[in-house]
Scaffold this motif. Sequence first.
Motif, PDB file in Angstrom:
ATOM      1  N   GLN A 128       0.843  -1.203   0.000  1.00  0.00           N
ATOM      2  CA  GLN A 128       0.000   0.000   0.000  1.00  0.00           C
ATOM      3  C   GLN A 128       0.876   1.250   0.000  1.00  0.00           C
ATOM      4  OE1 GLN A 128      -3.235   0.689  -0.388  1.00  0.00           O
ATOM      5  NE2 GLN A 128      -3.288  -1.487  -0.921  1.00  0.00           N
ATOM      6  N   TYR A 129       0.509   2.205  -0.819  1.00  0.00           N
ATOM      7  CA  TYR A 129       1.317   3.422  -0.883  1.00  0.00           C
ATOM      8  C   TYR A 129       0.490   4.686  -0.629  1.00  0.00           C
ATOM      9  CZ  TYR A 129       4.583   6.921  -2.497  1.00  0.00           C
ATOM     10  OH  TYR A 129       5.399   8.011  -2.570  1.00  0.00           O
ATOM     11  N   LEU A 130      -0.541   4.851  -1.461  1.00  0.00           N
ATOM     12  CA  LEU A 130      -1.281   6.107  -1.437  1.00  0.00           C
ATOM     13  C   LEU A 130      -1.945   6.385  -0.085  1.00  0.00           C
ATOM     14  CD1 LEU A 130      -2.097   8.496  -3.109  1.00  0.00           C
ATOM     15  CD2 LEU A 130      -4.083   7.217  -3.899  1.00  0.00           C
ATOM     16  N   TRP A 131      -2.653   5.373   0.416  1.00  0.00           N
ATOM     17  CA  TRP A 131      -3.403   5.582   1.649  1.00  0.00           C
ATOM     18  C   TRP A 131      -2.491   5.885   2.847  1.00  0.00           C
ATOM     19  CZ3 TRP A 131      -7.780   7.212   3.257  1.00  0.00           C
ATOM     20  CH2 TRP A 131      -8.172   6.988   4.576  1.00  0.00           C
ATOM     21  N   PRO A 132      -1.453   5.091   3.093  1.00  0.00           N
ATOM     22  CA  PRO A 132      -0.562   5.412   4.218  1.00  0.00           C
ATOM     23  C   PRO A 132       0.101   6.771   4.041  1.00  0.00           C
ATOM     24  CG  PRO A 132      -0.110   3.212   3.383  1.00  0.00           C
ATOM     25  CD  PRO A 132      -1.088   3.820   2.447  1.00  0.00           C
ATOM     26  N   LEU A 133       0.429   7.119   2.812  1.00  0.00           N
ATOM     27  CA  LEU A 133       1.070   8.401   2.553  1.00  0.00           C
ATOM     28  C   LEU A 133       0.177   9.536   3.028  1.00  0.00           C
ATOM     29  CD1 LEU A 133       3.457   9.807   1.136  1.00  0.00           C
ATOM     30  CD2 LEU A 133       2.029   9.934  -0.905  1.00  0.00           C
ATOM     31  N   LEU A 134      -1.137   9.332   2.812  1.00  0.00           N
ATOM     32  CA  LEU A 134      -2.104  10.373   3.106  1.00  0.00           C
ATOM     33  C   LEU A 134      -2.339  10.536   4.601  1.00  0.00           C
ATOM     34  CD1 LEU A 134      -3.447  11.893   0.851  1.00  0.00           C
ATOM     35  CD2 LEU A 134      -5.530  10.627   1.333  1.00  0.00           C
ATOM     36  N   ILE A 135      -2.452   9.441   5.307  1.00  0.00           N
ATOM     37  CA  ILE A 135      -2.929   9.584   6.681  1.00  0.00           C
ATOM     38  C   ILE A 135      -1.817   9.519   7.730  1.00  0.00           C
ATOM     39  CG2 ILE A 135      -5.078   8.465   5.955  1.00  0.00           C
ATOM     40  CD1 ILE A 135      -4.247   6.524   8.414  1.00  0.00           C
ATOM     41  N   THR A 136      -0.574   9.235   7.320  1.00  0.00           N
ATOM     42  CA  THR A 136       0.469   9.272   8.341  1.00  0.00           C
ATOM     43  C   THR A 136       1.299  10.532   8.162  1.00  0.00           C
ATOM     44  OG1 THR A 136       1.938   7.998   6.933  1.00  0.00           O
ATOM     45  CG2 THR A 136       0.669   6.772   8.538  1.00  0.00           C
ATOM     46  N   THR A 137       1.194  11.413   9.133  1.00  0.00           N
ATOM     47  CA  THR A 137       2.002  12.630   9.100  1.00  0.00           C
ATOM     48  C   THR A 137       3.133  12.500  10.101  1.00  0.00           C
ATOM     49  OG1 THR A 137       0.361  13.497  10.605  1.00  0.00           O
ATOM     50  CG2 THR A 137       0.217  14.198   8.326  1.00  0.00           C
ATOM     51  N   ASP A 138       2.910  11.686  11.107  1.00  0.00           N
ATOM     52  CA  ASP A 138       3.895  11.439  12.142  1.00  0.00           C
ATOM     53  C   ASP A 138       4.946  10.472  11.586  1.00  0.00           C
ATOM     54  OD1 ASP A 138       5.303  10.716  14.330  1.00  0.00           O
ATOM     55  OD2 ASP A 138       3.552  10.418  15.620  1.00  0.00           O
ATOM     56  N   THR A 139       6.229  10.845  11.611  1.00  0.00           N
ATOM     57  CA  THR A 139       7.246   9.985  10.994  1.00  0.00           C
ATOM     58  C   THR A 139       7.338   8.626  11.674  1.00  0.00           C
ATOM     59  OG1 THR A 139       8.852  11.116  12.360  1.00  0.00           O
ATOM     60  CG2 THR A 139       8.777  11.727  10.027  1.00  0.00           C
ATOM     61  N   SER A 140       6.948   8.524  12.938  1.00  0.00           N
ATOM     62  CA  SER A 140       7.055   7.223  13.605  1.00  0.00           C
ATOM     63  C   SER A 140       5.998   6.254  13.090  1.00  0.00           C
ATOM     64  CB  SER A 140       6.922   7.390  15.114  1.00  0.00           C
ATOM     65  OG  SER A 140       5.584   7.722  15.430  1.00  0.00           O
ATOM     66  N   MET A 141       5.050   6.734  12.291  1.00  0.00           N
ATOM     67  CA  MET A 141       4.022   5.844  11.752  1.00  0.00           C
ATOM     68  C   MET A 141       4.244   5.525  10.278  1.00  0.00           C
ATOM     69  SD  MET A 141       2.039   4.917  14.132  1.00  0.00           S
ATOM     70  CE  MET A 141       0.772   4.150  13.154  1.00  0.00           C
ATOM     71  N   THR A 142       5.272   6.064   9.664  1.00  0.00           N
ATOM     72  CA  THR A 142       5.492   5.827   8.233  1.00  0.00           C
ATOM     73  C   THR A 142       5.722   4.348   7.969  1.00  0.00           C
ATOM     74  OG1 THR A 142       7.065   7.568   8.619  1.00  0.00           O
ATOM     75  CG2 THR A 142       6.557   7.046   6.329  1.00  0.00           C
ATOM     76  N   THR A 143       5.293   3.918   6.793  1.00  0.00           N
ATOM     77  CA  THR A 143       5.557   2.531   6.418  1.00  0.00           C
ATOM     78  C   THR A 143       6.801   2.492   5.547  1.00  0.00           C
ATOM     79  OG1 THR A 143       4.187   2.673   4.466  1.00  0.00           O
ATOM     80  CG2 THR A 143       3.114   1.947   6.484  1.00  0.00           C
TER      81      THR A 143
END
Lengths: 283, 351
Positions: free
Chosen positions: A216-231
């Motif tokens: 998954q790329y688009l959705w996580p990109l959109l809703i994770t602003t906190d760097t500790s939650m990035t995939t």
Amino acid sequence: MVENRRWIDILTHVVLIVGIAIVALPIWITFVAASHDAVRMTQAPLPLLPGGHFWENFTATLFGSGLSGTEIAPVWRMLLNSLAMALMIAVGKIAISIISAFAIVYFRFPFRMGFFWLIFITLMLPVEVRILPTFEVVADLGMLNSYVGLSLPLIASATATFMFRQVFLTIPDELLESARVDGAGPLRFFWDILVPLSRTNIAALFVILFIYGWNQYLWPLLITTDTSMTTIVISIKQMLEAAEQTPQWNIIMMTALLAMLPPIVVVITMQKLFVKGLTETEK
Amino acid sequence: MASITLENLTKSYGDTEVLHHVHGQIEDGEFIVVVGPSGCGKSTLLRMIAGLETITGGQVHIGDRVVNDLEPAQRDIAMVFQNYALYPHMTVRENMAYGLKIRKFSKAEIEARVREAAEILEIGDYLDRKPRQLSGGQRQRVAMGRAIVRHPKVFLFDEPLSNLDAKLRVQMRLEIRKLQKRLGVTSIYVTHDQVEAMTLGDRLMVLNKGYVEQFGSPIELYSRPASVFVAGFIGSPAMNFLPAHAEGGRLTLENGAVIASTTAASGPVTLGIRPEHLVADSQGPIRLAVDVLEQLGANTLVHGVLAGTRTDLTASLEGVRDIPGGQELAFSAPPEALHVFDRATGQRVGD
Ligand SMILES: Nc1ncnc2c1ncn2[C@@H]1O[C@H](COP(=O)(O)OP(=O)(O)OP(=O)(O)O)[C@@H](O)[C@H]1O
Ligand SMILES: [Mg+2]
């Protein structure tokens, strides 16, 4: 084929080897790049043989702060995020769809076919299409930057529901009837008969859905602003664009290698069940 | 153990009624065979008794309870299905134990019952195998084992032998019979095979298009069939049917031959005579124009037509015979071997 001529043997092997080479070359380059130091990677020509910095890069990438000079979370953290998201999506999708298929196949309730078509229609609404309203909902529910927010909107699955429906339709009615005579209620029938009989299909779906979730790329990109939650998948892209530096190819490629690992492990461990689940028809 | 009463049972799918007013009283410990051609409603009837099919009208009593609204598991029945319906992912032992486990029997009790059933059915050696590792006959036994361990009041069988080869079928038929006698459990057995029906049942219920044609012992059905349908269905080779005119006890055949009988019927009738009841008699009134022979060893079936007509007629002669085609043979039939049916309704008349 019973053809047994030597040059055909040679030809098939050549074709296969070329095919494998084409598929394997990018992976080889990734591996090679991950085993040199940062300086060597900026010099032309690109190395084609592995260098001696593999373990060094490995520990630096996995446990260090990733790319120097950026505030990207350490790679182990991002692997963990990706793993949590992919697992939640795969398990969630399987759980939801096996239950909906159970309801649709085995229960007579008002508007049964209506619900069936409703699920069918969602096929036409993948995340990309409904991304704005979905974002709105998830934001309103306060689920930004959380695992639930990452996975929940991706969990509903018409395809998996259909697949389980097909599987259940191949299970003979007599099995249900003999379970009823044996005194099994709907839930027992589900756990004791349906789930074990769908085992291989569940495994096959798990593999497919895990990889779907992992990529998954688009959705996580959109809703994770906190760097500790990035995939991890997102972070690779971010590393490339890391502000005002030449990309550190050795670290980036090591991250890519690490990102490939979990899907490979899943495929290899579940390979046998996976193939069975896609080919086995007899119940 | 229990008796079963079927009271005015009907079944409809939408607007089509497939079972019509079925009555029947089945005594405790009896072995009843429901027999009839494909599509006559045998399985439907059995499944209504089992509780797998809703009852449109009428009542089913098992013992002294009306079971219409009870789930199959509450009816204290066990069912053996045509395709065995074993759980493919469970071992033989788990298959047999499953019903008991759900009923929360103790481990020891389950083990004892499985052991007992395995011993009766001689399947002790494969308790740890999966169904797919068993032959058809062995699966059949496991399916029966699953029924036995429950110690139910009623056994229901839906064509349990139809997937087996001919020889095994005969052997299993005998075993089922012995088993039922030994356990004394009231049983209902569905089949379309009349030989199976005759050899197994204490009594037979003959179904035709959803109607009960006759319900009686095999000998009753053979010697006094209640209708043309039963007469033609029971017995092998099948009974001969000759159109005839009855008057004052005399039956006049199409070709003018006259047969003396004791029938009280009059008017157009169908005369039924079993091939084995035709007695070779050079003075006899029934003349058979021979067409082909079927040599069975112990006897010879002579197929042909009633002389001067196109009505089929078959006779069974003892031993090996060699009769050229085209020849005419003469037979007589004792009055007690004549079955007279109303031409229009097909019902037995005149005695
Ligand atoms: N679900 C259903 N909907 C409509 N009609 C049905 C349904 N199930 C059975 N029938 C009809 O009911 C009749 C009786 O069916 P049933 O299965 O009892 O026949 P059967 O005597 O067991 O035949 P067979 O020897 O082939 O098993 C048939 O004419 C069949 O078409
Ligand atoms: Mg049937």
